[in-house]
Scaffold this active site. Structure first.
Site, PDB file in Angstrom:
ATOM      1  N   LYS A  33       0.016   4.392  -0.491  1.00 17.14           N
ATOM      2  CA  LYS A  33      -0.498   5.763   0.285  1.00 17.14           C
ATOM      3  C   LYS A  33      -0.338   6.719  -0.479  1.00 17.14           C
ATOM      4  O   LYS A  33      -0.066   6.648  -1.807  1.00 17.14           O
ATOM      5  CB  LYS A  33       0.037   5.539   1.692  1.00 17.14           C
ATOM      6  CG  LYS A  33      -0.325   4.443   2.674  1.00 17.14           C
ATOM      7  CD  LYS A  33       0.362   4.478   3.922  1.00 17.14           C
ATOM      8  CE  LYS A  33       0.090   3.268   4.649  1.00 17.14           C
ATOM      9  NZ  LYS A  33       0.148   3.181   6.017  1.00 17.14           N
TER      10      LYS A  33
ATOM     11  N   ASN B 245       0.841  -1.207   0.007  1.00 13.92           N
ATOM     12  CA  ASN B 245       0.005   0.176   0.062  1.00 13.92           C
ATOM     13  C   ASN B 245       0.888   1.245  -0.107  1.00 13.92           C
ATOM     14  O   ASN B 245       1.555   1.444   0.939  1.00 13.92           O
ATOM     15  CB  ASN B 245      -0.959  -0.062   1.386  1.00 13.92           C
ATOM     16  CG  ASN B 245      -1.712   1.031   1.289  1.00 13.92           C
ATOM     17  OD1 ASN B 245      -1.938   2.095   0.407  1.00 13.92           O
ATOM     18  ND2 ASN B 245      -2.256   1.341   2.628  1.00 13.92           N
TER      19      ASN B 245
ATOM     20  N   GLU C 192      -6.648   4.598   7.718  1.00 12.94           N
ATOM     21  CA  GLU C 192      -6.249   6.012   7.662  1.00 12.94           C
ATOM     22  C   GLU C 192      -7.710   6.757   6.759  1.00 12.94           C
ATOM     23  O   GLU C 192      -7.974   7.795   7.087  1.00 12.94           O
ATOM     24  CB  GLU C 192      -5.216   6.005   6.632  1.00 12.94           C
ATOM     25  CG  GLU C 192      -3.641   6.010   7.408  1.00 12.94           C
ATOM     26  CD  GLU C 192      -2.663   5.159   6.605  1.00 12.94           C
ATOM     27  OE1 GLU C 192      -2.631   5.511   5.529  1.00 12.94           O
ATOM     28  OE2 GLU C 192      -1.900   4.989   7.340  1.00 12.94           O
TER      29      GLU C 192
ATOM     30  N   SER D   8       3.442  -2.762  10.079  1.00 15.62           N
ATOM     31  CA  SER D   8       4.863  -2.674  10.450  1.00 15.62           C
ATOM     32  C   SER D   8       5.246  -3.848  10.124  1.00 15.62           C
ATOM     33  O   SER D   8       6.134  -4.620  10.719  1.00 15.62           O
ATOM     34  CB  SER D   8       5.231  -2.398  11.704  1.00 15.62           C
ATOM     35  OG  SER D   8       4.887  -1.062  12.031  1.00 15.62           O
TER      36      SER D   8
ATOM     37  N   HIS E  44      -9.332   1.385   4.550  1.00 15.19           N
ATOM     38  CA  HIS E  44      -8.021   1.543   5.416  1.00 15.19           C
ATOM     39  C   HIS E  44      -8.354   2.315   6.450  1.00 15.19           C
ATOM     40  O   HIS E  44      -9.157   3.343   6.448  1.00 15.19           O
ATOM     41  CB  HIS E  44      -7.173   1.977   4.447  1.00 15.19           C
ATOM     42  CG  HIS E  44      -5.633   1.966   4.833  1.00 15.19           C
ATOM     43  ND1 HIS E  44      -5.406   2.679   5.796  1.00 15.19           N
ATOM     44  CD2 HIS E  44      -4.724   1.040   4.757  1.00 15.19           C
ATOM     45  CE1 HIS E  44      -4.062   2.428   6.099  1.00 15.19           C
ATOM     46  NE2 HIS E  44      -3.663   1.460   5.697  1.00 15.19           N
TER      47      HIS E  44
ATOM     48  N   GLU F  12      -5.588  -5.211  10.280  1.00  6.39           N
ATOM     49  CA  GLU F  12      -4.481  -4.137  10.252  1.00  6.39           C
ATOM     50  C   GLU F  12      -4.911  -3.513  11.965  1.00  6.39           C
ATOM     51  O   GLU F  12      -5.689  -2.526  11.790  1.00  6.39           O
ATOM     52  CB  GLU F  12      -4.637  -3.055   9.269  1.00  6.39           C
ATOM     53  CG  GLU F  12      -4.163  -3.619   7.989  1.00  6.39           C
ATOM     54  CD  GLU F  12      -3.340  -2.509   7.118  1.00  6.39           C
ATOM     55  OE1 GLU F  12      -2.387  -2.994   6.723  1.00  6.39           O
ATOM     56  OE2 GLU F  12      -3.955  -1.652   7.035  1.00  6.39           O
TER      57      GLU F  12
ATOM     58  N   GLY G  68       2.384   1.801  10.638  1.00 10.20           N
ATOM     59  CA  GLY G  68       3.385   2.930  10.341  1.00 10.20           C
ATOM     60  C   GLY G  68       4.215   3.170  11.728  1.00 10.20           C
ATOM     61  O   GLY G  68       4.734   4.419  12.035  1.00 10.20           O
TER      62      GLY G  68
HETATM   63  P1  PGA Z   1       2.913  -0.121   7.256  1.00  9.30           P
HETATM   64  O1  PGA Z   1       1.460   0.357   6.822  1.00  9.30           O
HETATM   65  O2  PGA Z   1       3.512  -1.348   6.956  1.00  9.30           O
HETATM   66  O3  PGA Z   1       3.774   1.106   7.095  1.00  9.30           O
HETATM   67  O4  PGA Z   1       2.669  -0.251   9.008  1.00  9.30           O
HETATM   68  C1  PGA Z   1       0.668  -0.718   6.770  1.00  9.30           C
HETATM   69  C2  PGA Z   1      -0.673  -0.439   5.993  1.00  9.30           C
HETATM   70  O5  PGA Z   1      -1.100   0.716   6.361  1.00  9.30           O
HETATM   71  O6  PGA Z   1      -1.377  -0.867   5.236  1.00  9.30           O
END
Ligand code: PGA
Length: 246
Positions: free
Chosen positions: A11, A9, A93, A208, A91, A162, A168
């Site tokens: 982003k 992803n 976010e 992560s 997601h 997630e 992140g």
């Molecule tokens: P990350 O993000 O691997 O940077 O923690 C995962 C995601 O948001 O899908």
């Protein structure tokens, strides 16, 4: 058995040219033991799709209405015009910053299935919910509400578990947490869809994930891959994730 699926992803990162370079580097180095994909921003979708022969190219969102006065939004038909067949939905976010609700995600899942797009539906608890021991309640509710009253090829859906506190942050969930929560989600799939769907649907862990921890997630019986943010942006690191699938 379920084929592992790893999706990067991206982003709000990378330009079209970066996507072209990435796809040209990576596309010929994939293998058949897994499905591998990237989710570039809208502006790089055409380029990524154009150069990808093996990589799945997914959008990061879509609107549930076919057209209309929705400034800044993109419809299914617009994605289809670019040859896109996959889309990440819900997601965390999008839920956190743009107030996306389970109800809206459910509408999006429905139109994706109606139009032959495969959704990657994200669920996961916040830190507050995790600390209050509400993970099970939250992921069961999200799974139930996002996947309510579906028709079509429900078995093709991919779920991404997630935990918001792991995204992140560098603070990944333990393999036990990932396994236990994916197993709960799978159990809920039985209730909301069917036994067959519960056995067929692939559930990714995300939060992560990195080359040095992906193997422990993939080794879990109910974890069928990963949704990866930061570690999917560099070719070398992405290919290490690809090669962790045996
Ligand atoms: P990350 O993000 O691997 O940077 O923690 C995962 C995601 O948001 O899908």
């Amino acid at each position: 058995m379920r084929k592992p699926i790893i999706v990067g992803n991206w982003k709000m990162n990378k330009l079209s040219k970066d996507a072209m370079d990435f796809v040209k580097e990576v596309d010929g180095k994939l293998h058949d033991a897994g499905d591998f994909g990237i989710a570039p921003p809208y502006t790089a979708l055409w380029t990524a799709q154009h150069y990808a022969e093996n990589l799945i190219v997914a959008a990061q969102n879509v609107h549930f209405e076919p057209s209309g006065a929705y400034t800044g939004e993109v419809s299914i038909e617009m994605l289809q015009e670019l040859g896109i067949k996959w889309v990440i939905l819900g997601h965390s976010e999008r839920r956190q910053y743009y107030n996306e609700t389970d109800e809206a995600i459910n509408k999006k899942v429905k139109v994706c299935l109606e139009n032959g797009l495969t959704p990657i539906v994200c669920v996961g608890e916040t830190l507050e919910e995790f600390e209050a021991d509400k993970t099970e309640e939250v992921v069961r509710r999200q799974t139930r509400d996002c996947l309510a009253n579906l028709e079509g090829d429900v078995n093709s859906i991919v779920i991404a578990y997630e935990p918001v506190w792991a995204i992140g942050t560098g603070k990944s969930a333990t393999k036990e947490i990932a396994q236990d929560t994916c197993a709960l989600i799978r159990d809920e799939l039985k209730n909301v869809l069917s036994q067959e769907a519960a056995e067929t649907i692939r559930i990714q862990y995300g939060g992560s994930v990195k080359p040095d921890n992906i193997a422990e997630y993939l080794a879990q019986p109910d974890v069928d891959g990963a949704l990866v943010g930061g570690a999917s942006l560099k070719v070398d690191s992405f290919l290490e994730l690809v090669n962790a699938v045996k």
